[in-house]
Write an enzyme that holds these catalytic residues in place. Structure first.
Site, short mmCIF file in Angstrom:
data_model
loop_
_atom_site.label_atom_id
_atom_site.label_comp_id
_atom_site.label_asym_id
_atom_site.label_seq_id
_atom_site.Cartn_x
_atom_site.Cartn_y
_atom_site.Cartn_z
N ASP A 10 0.84 -1.20 0.00
CA ASP A 10 0.00 0.00 0.00
C ASP A 10 0.88 1.25 0.00
O ASP A 10 2.05 1.18 0.35
CB ASP A 10 -0.92 0.01 1.23
N SER A 11 0.29 2.36 -0.36
CA SER A 11 1.00 3.63 -0.33
C SER A 11 1.34 4.05 1.11
O SER A 11 2.20 4.89 1.31
CB SER A 11 0.14 4.71 -0.98
N CYS A 73 -4.35 -1.25 -2.23
CA CYS A 73 -4.37 0.18 -2.52
C CYS A 73 -5.06 0.37 -3.87
O CYS A 73 -4.63 -0.23 -4.87
CB CYS A 73 -2.93 0.71 -2.58
N GLU A 152 -7.09 11.06 7.93
CA GLU A 152 -5.74 11.18 8.47
C GLU A 152 -5.61 12.28 9.53
O GLU A 152 -4.62 12.35 10.23
CB GLU A 152 -4.73 11.39 7.34
N CYS A 183 -11.34 3.57 -2.30
CA CYS A 183 -10.12 4.05 -1.65
C CYS A 183 -10.05 3.39 -0.28
O CYS A 183 -11.07 3.29 0.41
CB CYS A 183 -10.15 5.58 -1.52
N HIS A 185 -9.12 4.31 2.53
CA HIS A 185 -9.49 5.10 3.71
C HIS A 185 -11.00 5.21 3.92
O HIS A 185 -11.46 5.51 5.02
CB HIS A 185 -8.94 6.53 3.59
N1 I24 Z 1 -5.27 7.37 9.54
C1 I24 Z 1 -4.56 7.19 8.43
N2 I24 Z 1 -3.36 7.75 8.19
C2 I24 Z 1 -2.82 8.55 9.12
C3 I24 Z 1 -4.74 8.17 10.46
C4 I24 Z 1 -3.50 8.79 10.32
N3 I24 Z 1 -3.24 9.53 11.43
C5 I24 Z 1 -4.32 9.37 12.24
N4 I24 Z 1 -5.22 8.55 11.68
N5 I24 Z 1 -1.60 9.13 8.92
O1 I24 Z 1 -5.04 6.35 7.46
C6 I24 Z 1 -0.86 8.98 7.69
C7 I24 Z 1 0.54 9.52 7.80
N6 I24 Z 1 1.38 8.79 8.77
C8 I24 Z 1 1.29 7.33 8.65
C9 I24 Z 1 2.24 6.62 9.57
O2 I24 Z 1 3.57 7.07 9.38
C10 I24 Z 1 3.71 8.47 9.50
C11 I24 Z 1 2.76 9.21 8.60
C12 I24 Z 1 -6.18 5.58 7.72
C13 I24 Z 1 -5.88 4.38 8.53
C14 I24 Z 1 -6.70 3.24 8.16
C15 I24 Z 1 -6.42 2.03 8.99
C16 I24 Z 1 -6.53 8.18 12.21
C17 I24 Z 1 -6.61 6.72 12.65
C18 I24 Z 1 -5.81 6.21 13.66
C19 I24 Z 1 -5.90 4.86 14.07
C20 I24 Z 1 -6.78 4.02 13.40
C21 I24 Z 1 -7.56 4.50 12.35
C22 I24 Z 1 -7.46 5.86 11.98
F1 I24 Z 1 -4.95 7.01 14.29
F2 I24 Z 1 -8.18 6.34 11.01
N1 DGL Z 2 -4.29 3.78 -0.43
C1 DGL Z 2 -4.78 4.80 -1.32
C2 DGL Z 2 -5.96 4.25 -2.15
O1 DGL Z 2 -6.59 3.29 -1.80
C3 DGL Z 2 -5.24 6.03 -0.60
C4 DGL Z 2 -4.13 6.90 -0.09
C5 DGL Z 2 -3.25 7.48 -1.19
O2 DGL Z 2 -3.69 8.34 -1.98
O3 DGL Z 2 -2.11 7.03 -1.25
O4 DGL Z 2 -6.25 4.79 -3.18
#
Ligand code: I24
Ligand code: DGL
Length: 271
Positions: A10-11, A73, A152, A183, A185
């Site tokens: 995944d990304s 992804c 996020e 997607c 998310h």
């Molecule tokens: N959810 C996602 N990405 C994040 C996040 C989040 N931060 C809080 N939550 N950050 O995706 C992305 C950037 N980060 C990633 C880790 O390395 C550093 C950079 C959705 C997750 C789907 C499982 C909210 C959050 C959480 C816990 C569980 C679910 C959730 F903190 F949405």
């Molecule tokens: N994992 C990507 C997707 O399902 C979402 C996050 C991104 O843009 O990298 O399209």
């Protein structure tokens, strides 16, 4: 029987929505996951770059002796799945075909909506795949660039989230009977999306449908993991900070998992 792990790419962390489904539907299977958080999100990037990055993730998984690779992804599936699948000897699954056939199966009125990142929608791949299988379906696609940033920033139930989802989905309300969450998310926004679309609209989680297909494939080729072997030892890798990945993963998967930093093999002349 085949006790090798299943490789997921995944990304970033979004593919964990697919992993959670795998743990629920196929708890005996072992996972090796690579998330490219250092270069996420992929959604706004040019296709050629996403293709390159995806190959690096595939090559990483191949060094881990996986029996199958799952593109957890939508964006990577949209631009790179077909060419990767053609070049590898092991099965390679994406999330788009499973999501497309599930949408067709569930659609009662032949009106399907698809939402995803700008790249997934620009690729038009859901529309193509759905039409190829069932030409009578009407497909309306919509990019929702604001949805992943909402998740996020931990906004999955806030009033801001409700407003953004309501405004973004307005063009589809009342126009479709089935909506594909194209997607990784979006399953986190499911309650709000369902609320905005109305109870009569069926939401399709492409990741969950993909896990159904993994199950079918394991059965067909008889490559399930044996149950009387050792316990499962999942391994998670990220190109960014393992601790940040781990915090999200533990919260989402409800179990402690080991996370390591991964260095990808990048072609010469690139950063
Ligand atoms: N959810 C996602 N990405 C994040 C996040 C989040 N931060 C809080 N939550 N950050 O995706 C992305 C950037 N980060 C990633 C880790 O390395 C550093 C950079 C959705 C997750 C789907 C499982 C909210 C959050 C959480 C816990 C569980 C679910 C959730 F903190 F949405
Ligand atoms: N994992 C990507 C997707 O399902 C979402 C996050 C991104 O843009 O990298 O399209």
């Amino acid at each position: 029987m085949d006790n090798r792990p299943i490789g997921f790419l995944d990304s970033g962390v979004g593919g964990l929505t697919v992993v959670r489904e795998l743990m629920r539907q196929l708890p005996h299977e072992e996972i090796v996951y690579i998330g490219d958080s250092a270069r996420a999100p992929y959604g706004p990037r040019p296709a050629e770059q996403i293709r390159e990055y995806t190959w690096e993730l595939v090559n990483f998984l191949l060094t881990k002796n996986v029996k199958m690779i799952v593109f957890a992804c939508n964006t990577a599936t949209a631009v790179a799945w077909e060419e990767v699948k053609e070049k590898l000897k092991i099965p390679v699954l994406g999330v788009i075909l499973p999501g497309s056939s599930a949408a067709i199966k569930s659609s009662t009125g032949g009106k399907i909506g698809v939402i995803g990142t700008p790249m997934t929608i620009a690729s038009d791949i859901y529309n193509e795949k759905i039409k190829a299988l069932a030409p009578q379906m009407e497909v309306q696609s919509l990019a929702c660039p604001k949805f992943a940033p909402l998740v996020e920033s931990n906004q999955i139930a806030s009033s801001v989230a409700k407003k953004v989802v309501y405004e973004s989905l307005a063009p589809l309300v009342g126009k479709v009977d089935t909506l594909v969450l194209g997607c990784t998310h979006y399953p986190l926004l499911r309650p709000i999306i369902q609320n905005v679309m109305g109870p009569q609209v069926t939401l399709i989680d492409s990741g969950a449908e993909c896990v159904r297909d993994i199950s079918v494939l394991l059965n067909y080729f008889q490559i399930n993991r044996s149950r009387d072997g050792e316990g499962v030892k999942h391994r998670f890798y990220t190109t960014a900070n393992p601790e940040s990945f781990k915090m999200i993963a533990i919260n989402w998967l409800d179990q402690d998992i080991p996370v390591e930093h991964a260095t990808l093999l990048v072609k010469k002349g690139e950063k």
